[in-house]
Write a protein that holds these residues in place. Structure first.
Motif, short mmCIF file in Angstrom:
data_model
loop_
_atom_site.label_atom_id
_atom_site.label_comp_id
_atom_site.label_asym_id
_atom_site.label_seq_id
_atom_site.Cartn_x
_atom_site.Cartn_y
_atom_site.Cartn_z
N PHE A 167 0.87 -1.01 -0.04
CA PHE A 167 0.04 -0.08 -0.10
C PHE A 167 0.99 1.36 -0.18
O PHE A 167 2.28 1.06 0.40
CB PHE A 167 -1.06 0.12 1.28
N SER B 261 2.44 2.74 14.28
CA SER B 261 1.66 2.15 13.34
C SER B 261 0.78 1.25 13.57
O SER B 261 0.16 1.19 14.88
CB SER B 261 3.13 0.86 12.84
N ALA B 262 -0.13 0.47 12.64
CA ALA B 262 -1.33 -0.08 12.96
C ALA B 262 -1.02 -1.37 13.62
O ALA B 262 -1.84 -1.86 14.56
CB ALA B 262 -1.79 -0.68 11.32
N SER B 263 0.09 -1.84 13.65
CA SER B 263 0.51 -3.00 14.34
C SER B 263 0.83 -2.66 15.91
O SER B 263 0.44 -3.51 16.73
CB SER B 263 2.00 -3.65 13.80
N HIS C 186 -4.54 -8.80 8.88
CA HIS C 186 -2.88 -8.68 8.72
C HIS C 186 -2.38 -9.46 9.61
O HIS C 186 -2.93 -9.65 10.69
CB HIS C 186 -2.57 -7.19 8.81
N SER D 195 -0.24 -8.83 11.69
CA SER D 195 0.02 -8.02 12.82
C SER D 195 -0.78 -8.31 14.21
O SER D 195 -0.31 -8.42 15.43
CB SER D 195 -0.32 -6.57 12.75
N GLY E 156 -10.59 -3.13 4.61
CA GLY E 156 -9.44 -3.06 3.58
C GLY E 156 -8.38 -4.07 3.78
O GLY E 156 -7.29 -3.70 4.31
N THR F 207 -5.02 -6.66 3.51
CA THR F 207 -4.04 -6.24 2.89
C THR F 207 -4.06 -7.10 1.49
O THR F 207 -3.40 -6.29 0.28
CB THR F 207 -2.87 -6.81 3.68
N ASP G 214 -9.44 -2.71 12.13
CA ASP G 214 -8.15 -2.35 11.50
C ASP G 214 -8.41 -1.68 9.95
O ASP G 214 -8.70 -2.59 9.19
CB ASP G 214 -7.12 -3.30 11.47
N ALA H 87 -6.01 0.12 8.37
CA ALA H 87 -4.85 0.72 8.21
C ALA H 87 -4.84 1.57 6.89
O ALA H 87 -4.31 2.75 6.85
CB ALA H 87 -3.86 -0.31 8.31
N ASN I 291 -4.13 4.38 9.34
CA ASN I 291 -2.89 5.23 8.99
C ASN I 291 -3.04 6.31 8.14
O ASN I 291 -3.19 6.32 6.96
CB ASN I 291 -1.86 4.21 8.49
N HIS J 96 -0.62 7.90 7.46
CA HIS J 96 0.67 7.75 6.45
C HIS J 96 0.43 6.79 5.18
O HIS J 96 1.52 6.71 4.58
CB HIS J 96 2.01 7.56 7.19
N LYS J 97 -0.53 6.30 5.08
CA LYS J 97 -0.56 5.18 4.05
C LYS J 97 -1.20 6.06 2.88
O LYS J 97 -0.56 6.06 1.69
CB LYS J 97 -1.47 4.09 4.33
N1 PLP Z 1 -3.36 -3.66 8.85
C1 PLP Z 1 -3.44 -3.82 7.30
C2 PLP Z 1 -4.82 -4.11 6.84
C3 PLP Z 1 -2.44 -3.86 6.49
O1 PLP Z 1 -2.23 -3.64 5.17
C4 PLP Z 1 -1.08 -3.21 7.04
C5 PLP Z 1 0.02 -3.12 6.29
O2 PLP Z 1 -0.04 -2.89 5.02
C6 PLP Z 1 -0.95 -3.43 8.52
C7 PLP Z 1 -2.19 -3.71 9.30
C8 PLP Z 1 0.38 -3.00 9.24
O3 PLP Z 1 0.65 -1.87 9.23
P1 PLP Z 1 1.80 -1.33 10.04
O4 PLP Z 1 2.98 -1.27 9.00
O5 PLP Z 1 1.36 0.36 10.10
O6 PLP Z 1 2.08 -1.76 11.21
#
Ligand code: PLP
Length: 499
Positions: free
Chosen positions: A80, A145-147, A194, A196, A248, A250, A282, A284, A311, A313-314
């Motif tokens: 992304f 971060s989303a994680s 994801h 994470s 959404g 990944t 999530d 992100a 995010n 930032h995405k």
């Molecule tokens: N969640 C989703 C749906 C993602 O697509 C991503 C990464 O692309 C993440 C979480 C992890 O993102 P981050 O790098 O902010 O931890």
């Protein structure tokens, strides 16, 4: 470096950065240096005497840029996006100028207060229910971060669950019950979530179970799928306490069925009662699209969820990092993450009138990240951000139409959804194995040539190619070029195979 030298160096650096951005599309998008390339060309240690900025700056073009993959290039269509903008960069510049690890309100009241204000702006812009606003019991906090947002909320959910389900116990009985429950607690996510969430479970020391997404529902997690896994957990004596839902995914940008998930959760464990399951959204990447009214129906069930993260930032022009986490009850985060040693106490924290964001996150210190969000929101305005999203969605639709125009070569497997198109290569002889092998070969050849950069994934057994049209510099001509490259490479690979 004194003030005048800083001014000269900064002017020269900004000139170089502007040149870099103006010509970025002419560079090979993905770096092709060999592993360890930099160690070979840098000295073994720092210089004994300080060097002039002009000498340091020279090494950017000759040593650093060759090792960069250019995420801001219009030929970058992978993963992304990590979108940047000039207002975002200015925010980063001021943030570093005002450097302050502002963990408590008094460490720099503006850092805390601007964050609260802009995250309330953002919550309204994304059409989140009022319960996520700081004026209610909730509020937003910027994470890296989303994680990180998932680990943070999972830890809060774990502690809340343990607190609520053992509140009748004391002493050794309490300790034993907590130890037993911790060994049985399980975090859930769909098999399209994801990674994470699985990683967060590893960090939080709990189990993880995945819920099969529904193929009939475009790889969304549904309430029915969740119910199956909740039943299995019950039979196995496991205690689900957290679930990640996704807006959404990944691989394909699927959106989970929030309404049916909310009703399954309500049936399994009544909301607001001890032992309820913490539901996180999530969003992100695709959460950015919520700035457009045509996507805002997706938030209709969010008042039944506990947290939401996207995010900036995405896909919203804010330089990395700016992951915006919103919780319905800030007390849940504070209960789990607040520790008050004497050296962090102060009259303002003790008064209870201020927010200390250190209690809403894992680290202590924090950067002034709200500045860049503030600059971006003010520079583009709501209309500018909506145009930005709609342009990319429309480019994605255009790209998908091109892909559909060649059914002899390509088959769309998902999308276009939130500017992501997912497809594979058709094998003239048919057969999933052949298609997977062909798709992989085309994908690898395209990336090895470095004209465009795309990613692949495996979705429900199929090897797929993902093309994202959400780069800040994306334009129709670049997507057309990507399509032409994919056509030519597919024909080349298929011809080679037929010889
Ligand atoms: N969640 C989703 C749906 C993602 O697509 C991503 C990464 O692309 C993440 C979480 C992890 O993102 P981050 O790098 O902010 O931890």
């Amino acid at each position: 470096m004194d003030s005048q030298q800083f001014k000269d160096a900064a002017t020269s650096a900004i000139d170089e950065i502007v040149r870099y951005y103006d010509t970025i599309g002419d560079r090979r998008v993905v770096s092709n240096v060999e592993p360890g390339y930099l160690k070979k060309i840098l000295p073994d240690g720092p210089p004994e005497e300080g060097e002039p900025w002009a000498d340091i700056q020279k090494d950017i073009e000759t040593k650093i840029i060759p090792g960069l993959t250019h995420w801001q290039s219009p030929n970058f269509m992978a993963f992304f996006p990590a979108s940047s903008s000039f207002p975002g960069m200015l925010g980063e510049l001021y943030s570093s100028a005002f450097t302050a690890p502002a963990f408590n309100w008094i460490c720099s009241p503006a850092v805390t207060e601007l964050e609260t204000v802009v995250l309330d702006w953002l919550a309204k812009l994304l059409h989140l229910p009022d319960c996520y606003l700081s004026t209610s019991h909730g509020g937003g906090v910027i994470q890296g971060s989303a994680s990180e947002a998932i680990v943070t909320t999972m830890v809060a959910a774990r502690d809340k669950y343990l607190r609520e389900t053992t509140s009748h116990l004391t002493g050794m009985e309490l300790e034993d019950a907590i130890a037993h429950k911790r060994s049985k607690m399980v975090a859930l996510g769909s098999d399209q979530a994801h990674s994470s969430t699985q990683k967060a479970a590893q960090i939080a020391g709990v189990r993880y179970r995945s819920i099969p997404a529904s193929k009939e529902d475009g790889l969304s997690m549904t309430g029915a799928g969740l119910e199956e896994v909740l039943k299995q957990c019950k039979v196995q004596g496991l205690e689900p306490f957290y679930i990640t839902t996704t807006l959404g995914t990944t691989a394909t940008c699927a959106v989970d069925d929030f309404a049916s998930i909310a009703s399954t959760l309500a049936e399994y464990a009544p909301p607001d009662a001890p032992g309820e399951i913490w539901a996180h959204v999530d969003a992100a990447y695709a959460g950015a699209a919520l700035v457009c009214p045509e996507y805002q129906h997706l938030t209709a069930s969010f008042q039944h969820f506990h947290s939401f993260d996207m995010n900036m930032h995405k896909w919203l022009l804010t330089n990395f990092d700016a992951s915006c986490l919103f919780v319905k009850k800030r007390k849940d985060l504070i209960d789990a993450l607040s520790i008050m040693p004497s050296y962090l106490r102060n009259e303002f924290s003790d008064s209870g009138l201020v927010t200390d964001y250190r209690d809403w996150q894992i680290p202590l210190g924090r950067r002034f990240r709200s500045l860049k969000i503030w600059f971006v929101l003010r520079t583009y305005g709501v209309k500018g951000l909506q145009e930005h999203i709609r342009k990319h969605v429309s480019l994605g639709e255009g790209f998908a139409s091109l892909v559909k125009s060649r059914p002899d070569l390509f088959k769309i497997l998902a999308g276009p959804s939130f500017a992501l198109t997912v497809f594979n290569i058709v094998s003239p002889g048919g057969g999933e194995k052949e298609e997977n092998a062909l798709s992989r070969e085309v994908y690898e050849l395209v990336n090895s040539r470095g004209e465009i950069y795309i990613t692949s994934s495996v979705v429900a057994g199929s090897y797929v190619i993902r093309v994202v049209s959400a780069n800040p510099k994306a334009e129709e001509k670049y997507l057309r070029k990507a399509f032409d490259i994919l056509v030519a490479t597919t024909e080349e690979v298929r011809d080679g195979k037929s010889k």
